[in-house]
Design a protein around this motif. Structure first.
Motif, short mmCIF file in Angstrom:
data_model
loop_
_atom_site.label_atom_id
_atom_site.label_comp_id
_atom_site.label_asym_id
_atom_site.label_seq_id
_atom_site.Cartn_x
_atom_site.Cartn_y
_atom_site.Cartn_z
N LEU A 104 20.40 -8.39 50.34
CA LEU A 104 19.64 -9.64 50.52
C LEU A 104 20.90 -10.82 50.81
N GLN B 124 7.03 -9.01 47.74
CA GLN B 124 7.52 -10.34 47.77
C GLN B 124 6.48 -11.51 47.36
N ASN C 25 15.24 -13.83 46.43
CA ASN C 25 15.92 -14.05 47.84
C ASN C 25 16.28 -15.25 48.22
N GLU D 299 11.81 -16.08 47.10
CA GLU D 299 10.70 -15.08 46.87
C GLU D 299 11.37 -14.16 46.01
N SER E 15 7.81 -4.45 43.55
CA SER E 15 8.91 -4.65 44.60
C SER E 15 8.25 -5.39 45.79
N VAL F 153 11.72 -10.70 44.92
CA VAL F 153 11.77 -9.42 45.67
C VAL F 153 11.88 -8.27 44.83
N LYS F 154 12.32 -8.47 43.42
CA LYS F 154 12.29 -7.17 42.42
C LYS F 154 12.27 -7.87 41.03
#
Length: 167
Positions: A163, A28, A138, A142, A26, A144-145
């Protein structure tokens, strides 16, 4: 009795591995620079995704979880597409292109579908081997998850909304 315990433990572990969504990270990190070859022959790069929240889903027509989650991915795309959300489904290199085209057409997938003929895209995105593998990127490009297995779509929608609200 000892063998029975091992069999039960193995069955439980297998059930957990199959049934659980594994969240790989999680934090980035920049999405890898990749070129996606879409079904229509056009290309899209990771750089083209900047400015949008993007779901990148590695899948295969032979993957039962992938096929089962696809209606939820379509619904997610439909819910957020007008708010700056993009979806890119990347078929694995071992998936016959004719199967991918047939699946895309018969299910009327509304988002971009790419075929990773050489496996280079999957390799760049962390050497993806398990499907489905899903990455949320995002607006700054990046990751993010990431998920292995079907995500919890309620949680995923909350993340997408957060987001999308970012500048």
């Amino acid at each position: 009795m000892g063998i029975k315990k091992w069999l039960v433990a193995g069955a439980v572990a297998a059930g957990v591995a199959v049934g659980a969504v594994v969240v790989l990270g999680s934090g980035q990190s920049a999405a890898p620079q990749s070129t996606f070859v879409l079904l229509d022959g056009s290309q899209q790069t990771t750089a083209d995704l900047k400015g949008k929240v993007t779901l990148v889903n590695f899948w295969a027509t032979s993957c039962t979880t992938c096929v089962a989650e696809m209606p939820e991915i379509v619904a997610t795309y439909d819910k957020y597409k007008d708010k700056g959300f993009e979806t890119l489904a990347v078929a694995m290199s071992y998936d016959p292109p004719s199967y991918v085209v047939n699946f895309t057409e018969t299910r009327k997938l509304p988002f971009k579908v790419a075929i990773d003929n050489t496996g280079a895209v999957a390799k760049a995105w962390g050497d993806v081997k398990l499907t489905p593998s899903t990455f949320i990127v995002n607006k700054r490009g990046e990751i993010v998850k990431s998920y292995v297995g079907a995500p919890d779509f309620g949680e995923l929608h909350k993340l997408i909304e957060r987001l999308l609200a970012e500048a």
